[in-house]
Design an enzyme around this catalytic site. Structure first.
Site, mmCIF file in Angstrom:
data_model
loop_
_atom_site.group_PDB
_atom_site.id
_atom_site.type_symbol
_atom_site.label_atom_id
_atom_site.label_comp_id
_atom_site.label_asym_id
_atom_site.label_seq_id
_atom_site.Cartn_x
_atom_site.Cartn_y
_atom_site.Cartn_z
ATOM 1 N N ARG A 1 14.636 -38.072 72.899
ATOM 2 C CA ARG A 1 15.102 -38.414 74.739
ATOM 3 C C ARG A 1 16.157 -37.606 74.691
ATOM 4 O O ARG A 1 17.601 -37.799 74.479
ATOM 5 C CB ARG A 1 15.915 -40.109 74.800
ATOM 6 C CG ARG A 1 15.079 -41.226 75.075
ATOM 7 C CD ARG A 1 15.380 -42.382 74.727
ATOM 8 N NE ARG A 1 15.690 -42.985 73.583
ATOM 9 C CZ ARG A 1 16.338 -43.627 72.460
ATOM 10 N NH1 ARG A 1 16.120 -45.176 72.910
ATOM 11 N NH2 ARG A 1 16.437 -44.207 71.212
ATOM 12 N N ASP B 1 19.112 -35.271 76.485
ATOM 13 C CA ASP B 1 19.980 -35.083 77.271
ATOM 14 C C ASP B 1 19.831 -34.324 77.893
ATOM 15 O O ASP B 1 19.136 -32.969 78.253
ATOM 16 C CB ASP B 1 21.001 -35.086 76.439
ATOM 17 C CG ASP B 1 21.774 -36.728 76.159
ATOM 18 O OD1 ASP B 1 21.566 -36.792 76.359
ATOM 19 O OD2 ASP B 1 22.955 -35.979 75.043
ATOM 20 N N ARG C 1 24.402 -30.719 68.262
ATOM 21 C CA ARG C 1 25.255 -30.130 69.075
ATOM 22 C C ARG C 1 26.035 -30.534 68.273
ATOM 23 O O ARG C 1 27.499 -29.238 68.046
ATOM 24 C CB ARG C 1 25.577 -30.820 70.798
ATOM 25 C CG ARG C 1 23.820 -30.056 71.415
ATOM 26 C CD ARG C 1 23.591 -31.271 72.688
ATOM 27 N NE ARG C 1 25.261 -31.291 73.461
ATOM 28 C CZ ARG C 1 25.216 -32.096 74.693
ATOM 29 N NH1 ARG C 1 24.164 -32.864 74.800
ATOM 30 N NH2 ARG C 1 25.975 -31.654 75.531
#
Lengths: 247, 247
Positions: A52, A54, A200
């Site tokens: 999924r 972002d 990230r």
């Protein structure tokens, strides 16, 4: 009943992420894929995505699957039928028929993400949509040393966005390589699963190492701390790309 | 009086080319650069560009110059002052003070252009803004053979857009290389000057060679014909990038 697996590439710049978010009014990759498939099938089709991603995150090898009783297109022609209807920034690279129990998310055994940094005093206009800009010269050797601590099975709670409900934060990282192609620096992470914002936050931590703010060995202490506040910042989405999903 | 040379990179996707076109209402690279420089100088500044790239064409090493009596920023800080005000898709990579007689266009001795082709059955969403898509498999060896005929001093009238007023169509090509990085194919052309649409028409002709529509040796006949109708189509702008201007 058929179960079809699609390998999909997309430029996430203009989308609000992969997953449908009813009521936001923003387009998602999933919505575009489902509406295109439903047009072809002349019946509602729902897709399952492996990752999924972002808002703003890209994909080179996202995998989705969908099941259909009435799917009208031979598997070898699906990419043509889909790509004729899809916008330029989402394309089907490959289509395969798979066993009925194949599930794009739960059947996945490994995923590879890449995070790309443009390390030059001026950001290139031709790379701005696909890289994060770091103007200070990074020590790639130190970043490689720091990344090596990530390989193996660890509790990666320090690298999970705060407030995430996921309780089991143990994951296995098989590969954590930093490739230098000046002025580009790419981080490749291959693992059996990733926590929310994990790539990230890891990249933000490796940037701290690359800038000499913390030594490479600090990575092992940050992992051991199981504390989000010990790791670096969450770098922006446009440098991230889901490269491959393995089954 | 100062004469300042700037090396500029831009993503041409959202611009109507380099040159100001009064009355069209569309933004040009030149307009954005001039308005940014004029803001800094607090006086109107006009720029001279080395290459008048078309709408949608990119630049990695475009060169411009401007003269000013009242320029307030030290040369070493110009890129910072400019880049703080410029949009993300136009950036100053380098600034130098040059002799007063330097003229970005007339002083140029050579320019290098690159044309990039994405040669795969499906176009990559992550390359679509910077490459032309050719789904049929191209014979790179044949294209290299055809490109070799371009090197040298020739009348390139066959490769000039029809209706162009330029009378002297003799140019010298120093380098015509085709680099294969599958699925990407890059054509690099370095020459003392280029006619209008010349790189894009040469690429269209090399694509005909790569697809086997014409043999590589036909390139020499097309050059000799001095006839636009003998050459290939003008390929779209997004694959083209002005890489370097030499002085």
């Amino acid at each position: 009943m058929k179960n079809i697996k699609l390998t999909v590439a997309y430029d996430g710049t203009n989308y609000h992420g992969f997953q449908e978010q009813r009521g936001t009014g923003l387009a998602t990759i999933q919505e575009v894929l489902e509406s295109t498939l439903s047009k072809i099938a002349k019946a509602p089709i729902q897709v399952i995505g492996a990752g999924r991603t972002d808002a703003g995150v890209h994909a080179w090898g996202q995998v989705i699957n969908f099941r259909s009783h009435c799917w009208p297109v031979p598997t070898s022609k699906i990419h043509l039928a889909m790509n004729a209807l899809l916008p330029d920034d989402i394309k089907v690279m490959k289509a395969e028929e798979v066993p009925l129990d194949f599930h794009a998310r739960f059947s996945a055994t490994a995923k590879t993400y890449r995070y790309s940094i443009y390390n030059h005093r001026v950001m290139s206009p031709l790379h701005r949509l696909y890289c994060y800009h770091e103007p200070r010269l990074l020590d790639v050797r130190a970043m490689q040393e720091g990344a090596a601590y990530l390989v193996g099975t660890h509790d990666f709670k320090s690298f999970q966005a705060q407030g995430t409900p996921v309780k089991d934060t143990v994951r296995t990282i098989y590969r954590a390589d930093i490739l230098s192609e000046p002025p580009l620096i790419h981080l490749y992470l291959r693992g059996n699963g990733f926590l929310y914002n994990m790539v990230r936050i890891i990249t933000g931590t490796l940037l701290d190492i690359g800038m000499g703010k913390i030594p490479p060995s600090e990575m092992s202490h940050i992992i051991a701390a199981r504390d989000r506040t010990r790791a670096g910042t969450t770098v922006p989405p446009q440098g991230l790309c889901l490269m491959e999903v393995e089954y």
